[in-house]
Write a protein that holds these residues in place. Structure first.
Motif, PDB file in Angstrom:
ATOM      1  N   HIS A  36     -20.688  20.613  -3.982  1.00 60.16           N
ATOM      2  CA  HIS A  36     -20.222  19.727  -5.054  1.00 60.16           C
ATOM      3  C   HIS A  36     -19.636  20.516  -6.225  1.00 60.16           C
ATOM      4  N   GLY A  37     -19.198  19.773  -7.243  1.00 66.82           N
ATOM      5  CA  GLY A  37     -18.498  20.329  -8.384  1.00 66.82           C
ATOM      6  C   GLY A  37     -19.413  20.768  -9.518  1.00 66.82           C
ATOM      7  N   PHE A  38     -18.876  20.832 -10.722  1.00 64.60           N
ATOM      8  CA  PHE A  38     -19.534  21.435 -11.878  1.00 64.60           C
ATOM      9  C   PHE A  38     -20.845  20.734 -12.210  1.00 64.60           C
ATOM     10  N   SER A  39     -21.939  21.403 -11.918  1.00 62.80           N
ATOM     11  CA  SER A  39     -23.321  20.970 -12.196  1.00 62.80           C
ATOM     12  C   SER A  39     -23.823  19.886 -11.249  1.00 62.80           C
ATOM     13  N   ALA A  40     -22.954  19.283 -10.443  1.00 66.48           N
ATOM     14  CA  ALA A  40     -23.341  18.142  -9.617  1.00 66.48           C
ATOM     15  C   ALA A  40     -24.172  18.578  -8.411  1.00 66.48           C
ATOM     16  N   THR A  41     -24.948  17.650  -7.884  1.00 58.83           N
ATOM     17  CA  THR A  41     -25.804  17.930  -6.730  1.00 58.83           C
ATOM     18  C   THR A  41     -25.370  17.075  -5.536  1.00 58.83           C
ATOM     19  N   LYS A  42     -25.860  17.456  -4.390  1.00 57.62           N
ATOM     20  CA  LYS A  42     -25.371  16.872  -3.127  1.00 57.62           C
ATOM     21  C   LYS A  42     -25.600  15.373  -3.033  1.00 57.62           C
ATOM     22  N   GLU A  43     -26.616  14.852  -3.737  1.00 56.03           N
ATOM     23  CA  GLU A  43     -26.884  13.416  -3.683  1.00 56.03           C
ATOM     24  C   GLU A  43     -25.824  12.587  -4.394  1.00 56.03           C
ATOM     25  N   MET A  44     -24.941  13.244  -5.110  1.00 52.48           N
ATOM     26  CA  MET A  44     -23.900  12.533  -5.857  1.00 52.48           C
ATOM     27  C   MET A  44     -22.709  12.247  -4.956  1.00 52.48           C
ATOM     28  N   HIS A  45     -22.972  11.466  -3.902  1.00 51.37           N
ATOM     29  CA  HIS A  45     -21.981  10.900  -2.983  1.00 51.37           C
ATOM     30  C   HIS A  45     -21.463  11.859  -1.911  1.00 51.37           C
ATOM     31  N   LEU A  46     -21.980  13.097  -1.849  1.00 51.55           N
ATOM     32  CA  LEU A  46     -21.531  13.949  -0.746  1.00 51.55           C
ATOM     33  C   LEU A  46     -22.029  13.419   0.591  1.00 51.55           C
ATOM     34  N   ASP A  47     -23.174  12.757   0.586  1.00 51.38           N
ATOM     35  CA  ASP A  47     -23.672  12.173   1.827  1.00 51.38           C
ATOM     36  C   ASP A  47     -22.744  11.075   2.336  1.00 51.38           C
ATOM     37  N   ASP A  48     -22.078  10.360   1.424  1.00 57.66           N
ATOM     38  CA  ASP A  48     -21.153   9.303   1.844  1.00 57.66           C
ATOM     39  C   ASP A  48     -19.969   9.892   2.620  1.00 57.66           C
ATOM     40  N   PHE A  49     -19.406  10.977   2.106  1.00 53.10           N
ATOM     41  CA  PHE A  49     -18.311  11.636   2.809  1.00 53.10           C
ATOM     42  C   PHE A  49     -18.797  12.243   4.125  1.00 53.10           C
ATOM     43  N   ALA A  50     -19.956  12.888   4.084  1.00 52.82           N
ATOM     44  CA  ALA A  50     -20.471  13.545   5.286  1.00 52.82           C
ATOM     45  C   ALA A  50     -20.716  12.546   6.415  1.00 52.82           C
ATOM     46  N   GLU A  51     -21.179  11.360   6.067  1.00 44.53           N
ATOM     47  CA  GLU A  51     -21.432  10.359   7.099  1.00 44.53           C
ATOM     48  C   GLU A  51     -20.138   9.889   7.740  1.00 44.53           C
ATOM     49  N   VAL A  52     -19.071   9.747   6.951  1.00 44.64           N
ATOM     50  CA  VAL A  52     -17.766   9.381   7.517  1.00 44.64           C
ATOM     51  C   VAL A  52     -17.305  10.447   8.497  1.00 44.64           C
ATOM     52  N   PHE A  53     -17.451  11.711   8.118  1.00 45.02           N
ATOM     53  CA  PHE A  53     -17.013  12.801   8.987  1.00 45.02           C
ATOM     54  C   PHE A  53     -17.876  12.881  10.250  1.00 45.02           C
ATOM     55  N   ALA A  54     -19.192  12.739  10.085  1.00 41.13           N
ATOM     56  CA  ALA A  54     -20.096  12.843  11.236  1.00 41.13           C
ATOM     57  C   ALA A  54     -19.884  11.693  12.212  1.00 41.13           C
ATOM     58  N   ASP A  55     -19.608  10.511  11.700  1.00 44.19           N
ATOM     59  CA  ASP A  55     -19.359   9.365  12.569  1.00 44.19           C
ATOM     60  C   ASP A  55     -18.117   9.567  13.438  1.00 44.19           C
ATOM     61  N   ALA A  56     -17.238  10.469  13.008  1.00 44.68           N
ATOM     62  CA  ALA A  56     -16.008  10.743  13.757  1.00 44.68           C
ATOM     63  C   ALA A  56     -16.172  11.907  14.734  1.00 44.68           C
ATOM     64  N   GLY A  57     -17.390  12.471  14.804  1.00 47.73           N
ATOM     65  CA  GLY A  57     -17.636  13.541  15.762  1.00 47.73           C
ATOM     66  C   GLY A  57     -17.668  14.940  15.180  1.00 47.73           C
ATOM     67  N   LEU A  58     -17.658  15.040  13.845  1.00 50.53           N
ATOM     68  CA  LEU A  58     -17.707  16.345  13.192  1.00 50.53           C
ATOM     69  C   LEU A  58     -19.130  16.648  12.731  1.00 50.53           C
ATOM     70  N   PHE A 200     -24.760   9.627 -16.193  1.00 53.75           N
ATOM     71  CA  PHE A 200     -25.848   8.823 -16.727  1.00 53.75           C
ATOM     72  C   PHE A 200     -25.827   7.391 -16.194  1.00 53.75           C
ATOM     73  N   GLY A 201     -25.040   7.173 -15.166  1.00 49.84           N
ATOM     74  CA  GLY A 201     -24.970   5.865 -14.539  1.00 49.84           C
ATOM     75  C   GLY A 201     -25.947   5.721 -13.384  1.00 49.84           C
ATOM     76  N   PRO A 202     -25.674   4.808 -12.461  1.00 49.61           N
ATOM     77  CA  PRO A 202     -26.586   4.535 -11.343  1.00 49.61           C
ATOM     78  C   PRO A 202     -26.875   5.749 -10.465  1.00 49.61           C
ATOM     79  N   ILE A 203     -25.988   6.750 -10.485  1.00 47.20           N
ATOM     80  CA  ILE A 203     -26.178   7.911  -9.620  1.00 47.20           C
ATOM     81  C   ILE A 203     -27.456   8.668  -9.944  1.00 47.20           C
ATOM     82  N   ARG A 204     -27.960   8.506 -11.165  1.00 43.09           N
ATOM     83  CA  ARG A 204     -29.179   9.234 -11.543  1.00 43.09           C
ATOM     84  C   ARG A 204     -30.381   8.816 -10.705  1.00 43.09           C
ATOM     85  N   GLU A 205     -30.344   7.602 -10.167  1.00 42.01           N
ATOM     86  CA  GLU A 205     -31.437   7.161  -9.299  1.00 42.01           C
ATOM     87  C   GLU A 205     -31.435   7.920  -7.976  1.00 42.01           C
ATOM     88  N   ARG A 206     -30.267   8.420  -7.576  1.00 42.86           N
ATOM     89  CA  ARG A 206     -30.155   9.182  -6.326  1.00 42.86           C
ATOM     90  C   ARG A 206     -30.306  10.681  -6.564  1.00 42.86           C
TER      91      ARG A 206
END
Length: 300
Positions: A36-58, A200-206
């Motif tokens: 991820h980017g500056f200070s961000a952690t993997k729970e900040m939507h990287l799982d959403d992208f990873a699931e799209v890629f994995a569903d396609a066989g990657l 400081f939005g909903p992502i903080r819960e994740r």
């Protein structure tokens, strides 16, 4: 299928994250490495992208940058772009040594600050067979002058110089908030309203491990970072550059101008909305299939 993983960087620091293996996969698979980017952690939507890629066989390796999230923190909150670039290369090495990864078909993905890093990695590491760079930083110096008022630059430089002296004398690194919390007048690295609303939005819960502070040295390193220099050197590795038309954190006009410097093969995807819209909603629905297909085209 997702599993928790850890692996050592070149200097022994442990990086932690997830490894996605496509359901039903047999034998070595093409693999995408993501951070991820500056200070961000993997729970900040990287799982959403990873699931799209994995569903396609990657297969997908997602990890937290050092000093952030679940990874080791020898200097908590320190964001060193060149150290993170080296860690990308260590992640590629670790993935390539897995029996279930095809070492000849590895792509890399980055966004914002890591979107800058993957431009550099793709230019200097020919193990990378394709790259996706989403809303990337192109020039630390130019970007900073868009974010910081000109009359504040002298005070910032004084603070950075004083911090350098203090660290030289053995004191702990000075810290600065990533973004403002209560008032836009608060001193911080990323002062835009959408940065505040994202972190400081909903992502903080994740993203329970995210902290609103980085070292002052991280800002010093940001100012000296010029990843756009490497754009002409990426070819012949295929590059997909994703730009948000309304991005004023890593301004769209800087990225669009920089895209002209890259040689073929390359592709530009222009999304509606601002910097953080790229992770969610309609922009994500538009972008993630294009990114998926880019990896499929060049890794399979």
């Amino acid at each position: 299928m997702r599993e928790d993983i850890s692996f050592p960087a070149d200097d022994g620091v442990t990086l932690r994250g997830w490894f996605y293996r496509p359901d039903g996969a047999t034998g070595p698979t093409p693999t995408v490495v993501m951070a991820h980017g500056f200070s961000a952690t993997k729970e900040m939507h990287l799982d959403d992208f990873a699931e799209v890629f994995a569903d396609a066989g990657l297969s997908v390796l997602v990890y937290d940058n050092r000093n952030l999230g679940d990874s080791d923190k020898p200097v908590p909150g320190e964001i060193d772009p060149w150290q993170q670039i080296n860690d990308y290369r260590a992640a590629i090495t670790w993935a390539s040594l897995r029996d279930d990864v095809d070492a000849d078909r590895i792509g890399i993905w980055g966004s914002s600050y890591s979107g800058a890093h993957v431009l550099v990695v793709a230019a200097i590491d020919r193990r990378v067979k394709c790259v996706v760079s989403q809303v990337p930083l192109i020039s630390g110096s130019e970007n900073a002058r868009r974010l910081i008022r000109s009359d504040h630059f002298a005070a910032l430089r004084q603070a950075l110089d004083a911090d350098r002296v203090a660290r030289y004398q053995g004191e702990k690194p000075g810290m600065i908030p990533v973004t403002w919390e209560k008032s836009p007048d608060e001193q911080c690295v990323l002062p835009t309203a959408d940065t505040h609303d994202f972190f400081f939005g909903p992502i903080r819960e994740r993203a329970k491990t995210w902290r609103n502070e980085v070292t002052l040295r991280s800002v010093d390193l940001f100012l000296a970072y010029e990843p756009g220099f490497y754009l002409p050197l990426i070819s012949p590795t295929p590059l997909l550059l994703v730009v948000a038309a309304g991005d004023h954190l890593t301004p769209a006009d800087i990225a669009l101008k920089a895209f002209e410097q890259a040689a073929e093969p390359k592709k530009l995807l222009l999304l509606p909305g601002g910097h953080f819209d790229a992770y969610v909603g309609d922009a994500f629905k538009q972008s993630s299939p294009v990114q998926r297909d880019w990896f499929l085209t060049h890794l399979t």
